[in-house]
Write a protein that holds these residues in place. Structure first.
Motif, PDB file in Angstrom:
ATOM      1  N   GLN A   1      27.785  51.607  49.212  1.00 40.40           N
ATOM      2  CA  GLN A   1      26.961  50.849  48.250  1.00 40.40           C
ATOM      3  C   GLN A   1      27.845  50.110  47.251  1.00 40.40           C
ATOM      4  N   GLU A   2      28.909  50.755  46.809  1.00 42.51           N
ATOM      5  CA  GLU A   2      29.802  50.138  45.818  1.00 42.51           C
ATOM      6  C   GLU A   2      30.534  48.933  46.423  1.00 42.51           C
ATOM      7  N   GLN A   3      30.965  49.040  47.666  1.00 39.68           N
ATOM      8  CA  GLN A   3      31.629  47.924  48.330  1.00 39.68           C
ATOM      9  C   GLN A   3      30.653  46.776  48.562  1.00 39.68           C
ATOM     10  N   LEU A   4      29.430  47.105  48.945  1.00 37.97           N
ATOM     11  CA  LEU A   4      28.402  46.088  49.153  1.00 37.97           C
ATOM     12  C   LEU A   4      28.090  45.374  47.845  1.00 37.97           C
TER      13      LEU A   4
ATOM     14  N   MET B   1      28.093  31.603  33.660  1.00 39.48           N
ATOM     15  CA  MET B   1      27.613  32.919  34.056  1.00 39.48           C
ATOM     16  C   MET B   1      27.947  33.953  32.995  1.00 39.48           C
ATOM     17  N   LEU B   2      26.930  34.636  32.499  1.00 39.59           N
ATOM     18  CA  LEU B   2      27.110  35.671  31.488  1.00 39.59           C
ATOM     19  C   LEU B   2      27.269  37.050  32.118  1.00 39.59           C
ATOM     20  N   ASN B   3      26.466  37.310  33.172  1.00 38.47           N
ATOM     21  CA  ASN B   3      26.472  38.653  33.750  1.00 38.47           C
ATOM     22  C   ASN B   3      25.803  38.631  35.123  1.00 38.47           C
ATOM     23  N   ILE B   4      26.224  39.578  35.961  1.00 34.38           N
ATOM     24  CA  ILE B   4      25.536  39.833  37.231  1.00 34.38           C
ATOM     25  C   ILE B   4      25.230  41.326  37.261  1.00 34.38           C
ATOM     26  N   GLU B   5      23.958  41.637  37.453  1.00 29.48           N
ATOM     27  CA  GLU B   5      23.540  43.038  37.573  1.00 29.48           C
ATOM     28  C   GLU B   5      23.025  43.244  38.995  1.00 29.48           C
ATOM     29  N   ILE B   6      23.515  44.274  39.659  1.00 32.28           N
ATOM     30  CA  ILE B   6      23.121  44.541  41.038  1.00 32.28           C
ATOM     31  C   ILE B   6      22.548  45.949  41.138  1.00 32.28           C
ATOM     32  N   ILE B   7      21.310  46.019  41.686  1.00 29.30           N
ATOM     33  CA  ILE B   7      20.626  47.293  41.841  1.00 29.30           C
ATOM     34  C   ILE B   7      20.390  47.525  43.335  1.00 29.30           C
ATOM     35  N   PRO B   8      21.028  48.554  43.929  1.00 28.92           N
ATOM     36  CA  PRO B   8      20.835  48.832  45.354  1.00 28.92           C
ATOM     37  C   PRO B   8      19.384  49.211  45.665  1.00 28.92           C
ATOM     38  N   VAL B   9      18.865  48.644  46.763  1.00 30.18           N
ATOM     39  CA  VAL B   9      17.529  48.964  47.254  1.00 30.18           C
ATOM     40  C   VAL B   9      17.639  49.080  48.774  1.00 30.18           C
ATOM     41  N   ASP B  10      17.631  50.292  49.269  1.00 35.86           N
ATOM     42  CA  ASP B  10      17.815  50.562  50.697  1.00 35.86           C
ATOM     43  C   ASP B  10      19.103  49.893  51.185  1.00 35.86           C
ATOM     44  N   GLU B  11      18.982  49.006  52.162  1.00 37.03           N
ATOM     45  CA  GLU B  11      20.157  48.336  52.729  1.00 37.03           C
ATOM     46  C   GLU B  11      20.477  47.025  51.997  1.00 37.03           C
TER      47      GLU B  11
ATOM     48  N   GLN C   1      19.930  44.552  48.066  1.00 38.50           N
ATOM     49  CA  GLN C   1      20.131  44.691  46.621  1.00 38.50           C
ATOM     50  C   GLN C   1      19.234  43.728  45.853  1.00 38.50           C
ATOM     51  N   ASN C   2      18.768  44.206  44.705  1.00 38.19           N
ATOM     52  CA  ASN C   2      18.117  43.326  43.743  1.00 38.19           C
ATOM     53  C   ASN C   2      19.207  42.839  42.800  1.00 38.19           C
TER      54      ASN C   2
ATOM     55  N   GLU D   1      22.453  40.046  51.856  1.00 35.02           N
ATOM     56  CA  GLU D   1      22.338  41.347  51.202  1.00 35.02           C
ATOM     57  C   GLU D   1      21.307  41.364  50.072  1.00 35.02           C
ATOM     58  N   ILE D   2      20.757  40.207  49.713  1.00 37.09           N
ATOM     59  CA  ILE D   2      19.860  40.131  48.564  1.00 37.09           C
ATOM     60  C   ILE D   2      18.416  40.402  48.963  1.00 37.09           C
TER      61      ILE D   2
END
Length: 142
Positions: A19-22, A43-53, A55-56, A88-89
């Motif tokens: 998940q961390e590599q993805l 770009m100020l920030n990118i937030e990534i939330i894993p959801v199954d396979e 990411q949001n 992946e999104i």
């Protein structure tokens, strides 16, 4: 290597990612897309939330204080046109900020889920408010 062999190797590599590599892979892809679209550093920030396979993803972007909703929709459209190809999104949210009374304020929030992104080629920037799964134009942009 043939193209099909290369594609198979890429798919195998993606399948073995943690998940961390993805998350890192997606972050790098999005950073590259944003940098390609805009000359200035917005770009100020990118937030990534894993959801199954998948990411949001929430991308926070800086707008100048003189931009209109139309300009932000055009900029968002150009970004989303590229982002839709990142497999992946799951959901993508763009949050636009601009200075309002000396405070950086969220002025526009746009979300597309994976189904809406699939149909993205069929819309124009003017359709974003209706085609998105979530659209909020905050008061300072009115």
């Amino acid at each position: 290597m043939k193209n099909s062999d290369q594609e198979e190797t890429i798919l195998e590599a993606k399948a073995s990612m943690t998940q961390e590599q993805l998350k890192t892979h997606t972050m790098l892809l999005l950073t590259e897309i944003v940098l390609k679209q805009f000359v200035e550093n917005i770009m100020l920030n990118i937030e990534i939330i894993p959801v199954d396979e998948k990411q949001n993803v929430v991308v926070s972007l800086q707008a100048s204080e003189f931009l209109s909703e139309t300009t932000l929709l055009k900029d968002s459209y150009n970004l989303l046109k590229e982002i839709q190809n990142v497999e992946e999104i799951n959901d993508i949210t763009l949050k636009w900020f601009m200075p309002v009374k000396n405070k950086n304020t969220e002025i526009l929030t746009i979300t597309f889920d994976d189904e809406a992104l699939v149909d993205f080629d069929e819309i124009s920037y003017k359709d974003i408010p209706h085609a998105s799964t979530h659209y909020i134009k905050h008061e300072p942009l009115d």
